[in-house]
Design an enzyme around this catalytic site. Structure first.
Site, PDB file in Angstrom:
ATOM      1  N   GLU A  40       0.826  -1.212   0.000  1.00 37.88           N
ATOM      2  CA  GLU A  40       0.000   0.000   0.000  1.00 37.88           C
ATOM      3  C   GLU A  40       0.865   1.270   0.000  1.00 37.88           C
ATOM      4  O   GLU A  40       0.635   2.182  -0.772  1.00 37.88           O
ATOM      5  CB  GLU A  40      -0.901  -0.029   1.244  1.00 37.88           C
ATOM      6  CG  GLU A  40      -1.797   1.172   1.407  1.00 37.88           C
ATOM      7  CD  GLU A  40      -3.068   1.055   0.578  1.00 37.88           C
ATOM      8  OE1 GLU A  40      -3.110   0.198  -0.331  1.00 37.88           O
ATOM      9  OE2 GLU A  40      -3.998   1.827   0.841  1.00 37.88           O
ATOM     10  N   ASP A  41       1.845   1.323   0.875  1.00 39.74           N
ATOM     11  CA  ASP A  41       2.653   2.544   1.017  1.00 39.74           C
ATOM     12  C   ASP A  41       4.078   2.382   0.507  1.00 39.74           C
ATOM     13  O   ASP A  41       4.752   3.362   0.240  1.00 39.74           O
ATOM     14  CB  ASP A  41       2.731   2.960   2.504  1.00 39.74           C
ATOM     15  CG  ASP A  41       1.361   3.294   3.060  1.00 39.74           C
ATOM     16  OD1 ASP A  41       0.617   4.010   2.376  1.00 39.74           O
ATOM     17  OD2 ASP A  41       1.032   2.827   4.169  1.00 39.74           O
TER      18      ASP A  41
END
Ligand code: MN
Length: 500
Positions: free
Chosen positions: A80-81
């Protein structure tokens, strides 16, 4: 980086302390993977990003979770990041770990009610589905939220408040429902100053002298009780437990308390932790031998009659020094662990044993199976399949799962967990859907009450039954609060038609 390396070493040691067979090689691999995926990334607090998954893994290790949970904690933000791809996780750690990381990511986008309500409902659906499949997702999520709340100061002011509200509305109630009392208390206390800043300041100022006074009393009692326990050869620990600020505030705000600190008896409580259940009852005798129990509000025995979320302890209120009422809680070490960590206390920590609590604990019959605790999650998942209307689903979730619960008893002592404002009709349907068709009246603690009476925790509810089944009264639908009761009543009325 040097700090982080040391912290990672601590993590490995913490894991080995409770799980000597842990696959440390895989955990090191996950750590290196996270370091690489988050290269050059920083948190808003200025720290290297990878410090965050490490903190999350440390919390999971504190809850003594299995190797997979720790790995998922380390990897949870890498896709996600960070710079990783799902395929990389599958390749390095297998499909199961990748699915769990997906689950955590899906929950991340949970939005509050408002302009994006539809999205919120969809995310809630996803979260519940994921949770019902593997609870570890939600445990990682709670550890993630705890660390994010601890570093909330780094965010912009509007974001702080949104996150803090979300914590109070969703994550703290979830922790409570999973029996993780300590996590619930921590989350609420971390959110409190951001959501109600002036109330928080007022409470800090006004509660200080009361905490101090109560601590003084408790230290005196502790000395007396330790000595007496020792005389009886009872090896027990005594702790003082401070009430969490947010729950103290909620209590003070109740109309019957009205900020009268004299009415709060558990601002600091005494906790006696003993080796066995028999010792708990001996300790109760010793407490009452030295401090008189307060009549009527005295003893609650949640060992003989656990709360539905599995909570076990004996609570008693006694007259302490200067006649002040003090709450004493008595439990075994295992019960203590369960009360603090809830469902996490039952999770597998020995990878060799596969799913479930450790054999030794299971053999003692000392645990509530996680499946039992999660029946409400399953129920919601079933409903969400049936419910095509998203609003109805949202209502069911908000009102049944996340609202404050009451614990009431049947005359036989069976315990039922109902949302606040539940009535005897809600109770009847919770006991058995069929019982709803026989209601003629209800007694609470032996006295006849109207059917729209609002039940309170600890009451004994008895349904007065007709000989033959009847049609539910359409007016009941106006005051029942559980989805189950409402659905059953409506279903019946639809079947028989409104004229009957
Ligand atoms: Mn995270």
């Amino acid at each position: 980086m040097r700090d982080l390396k040391k912290k990672f070493k601590d993590l490995k040691q913490n894991i080995l302390d409770y799980n000597p067979q842990a696959d440390i090689g895989q955990i090191e691999k996950a750590w290196n993977f996270a370091v690489l995926a988050h290269t050059e990334q920083k948190r808003l607090s200025g720290e290297p990003f990878v410090s965050h998954p490490l903190e999350v893994a440390l919390r999971l290790a504190k809850w003594k979770l299995d190797t997979t949970s720790i790995i998922v904690g380390l990897l949870h933000d890498t896709v996600e990041d960070g710079g990783a791809k799902r395929e990389d996780i599958v390749e390095g750690f297998g499909e199961d770990v990748a699915a769990l990381v997906d689950g955590v990511t899906k929950v991340t986008d949970l939005r509050l009610k408002g302009s994006r309500e539809r999205e919120f409902i969809e995310n809630l659906r996803k979260m519940l589905l994921v949770m019902a499949k593997d609870l570890r997702v939600i445990l990682v999520k709670l550890a993630d939220r705890l660390h994010n709340m601890e570093t909330l100061f780094a965010l912009a002011p509007e974001k702080r408040k949104i996150n803090a509200i979300e914590t109070l509305e969703i994550y703290a109630p979830l922790a409570e429902r999973l029996g993780m009392g300590e996590v619930k208390g921590q989350l609420e206390d971390l959110a409190f100053p951001y959501v109600y800043p002036s109330q928080y300041k007022k409470l800090l100022r006004r509660s200080k002298p009361f905490y101090k006074e109560a601590e003084g009393h408790i230290n005196k009692m502790k000395k007396v009780l330790l000595k007496k326990l020792l005389e009886e050869n009872l090896n027990a620990e005594i702790h003082a437990r401070k009430k969490h600020l947010f729950s103290l505030w909620k209590k003070l705000e109740r109309s019957e308390v009205g900020w009268d600190f004299g009415k709060v008896h558990d601002i600091v409580a005494i906790r006696i932790i003993a080796g066995t259940v028999a010792q708990c009852y001996s300790a109760l005798g010793i407490v009452h031998g030295n401090y008189k129990p307060v009549p009527y509000i005295g003893v609650s025995d949640f060992i003989a009659q656990p709360k539905p979320n599995g909570y076990r302890s004996i609570h008693t209120k006694v007259f302490g020094p200067e006649g002040r009422i003090v709450e004493v809680q008595i439990r075994t070490f295992l019960m203590h662990k369960e009360a603090e960590e809830g469902i996490a206390a039952h999770w597998v920590y020995s990878d060799a044993k596969g799913k479930g609590a450790s054999d030794a604990i299971l053999e003692k019959g000392d645990v509530f199976a996680p499946s039992e605790k999660l029946s409400w999650v399953r129920q919601l998942v079933d409903w969400q399949k049936e419910m095509t209307d998203s609003d109805e689903f949202l209502k069911a979730v908000k009102f049944d799962a996340l609202r404050h619960r009451n614990f009431v008893f049947s005359p036989l002592g069976d315990v039922y967990d109902l949302p606040a404002d539940s009535t005897p009709v809600d109770f009847a349907y919770a006991v058995h859907t069929d019982l709803g068709r026989f209601i003629t009246g209800a007694k609470v603690d032996g006295k006849i009450v109207p059917l729209d009476y609002k039940l309170k925790s600890g009451q004994v509810v008895e349904i007065l039954k007709s000989k033959n089944p009847r049609t539910p009264n359409p007016h009941w639908a106006d005051f029942v609060v559980t989805t189950l009761a409402r659905r059953e009543i409506n279903r019946y009325l639809r079947k028989t038609g409104p004229t009957e």
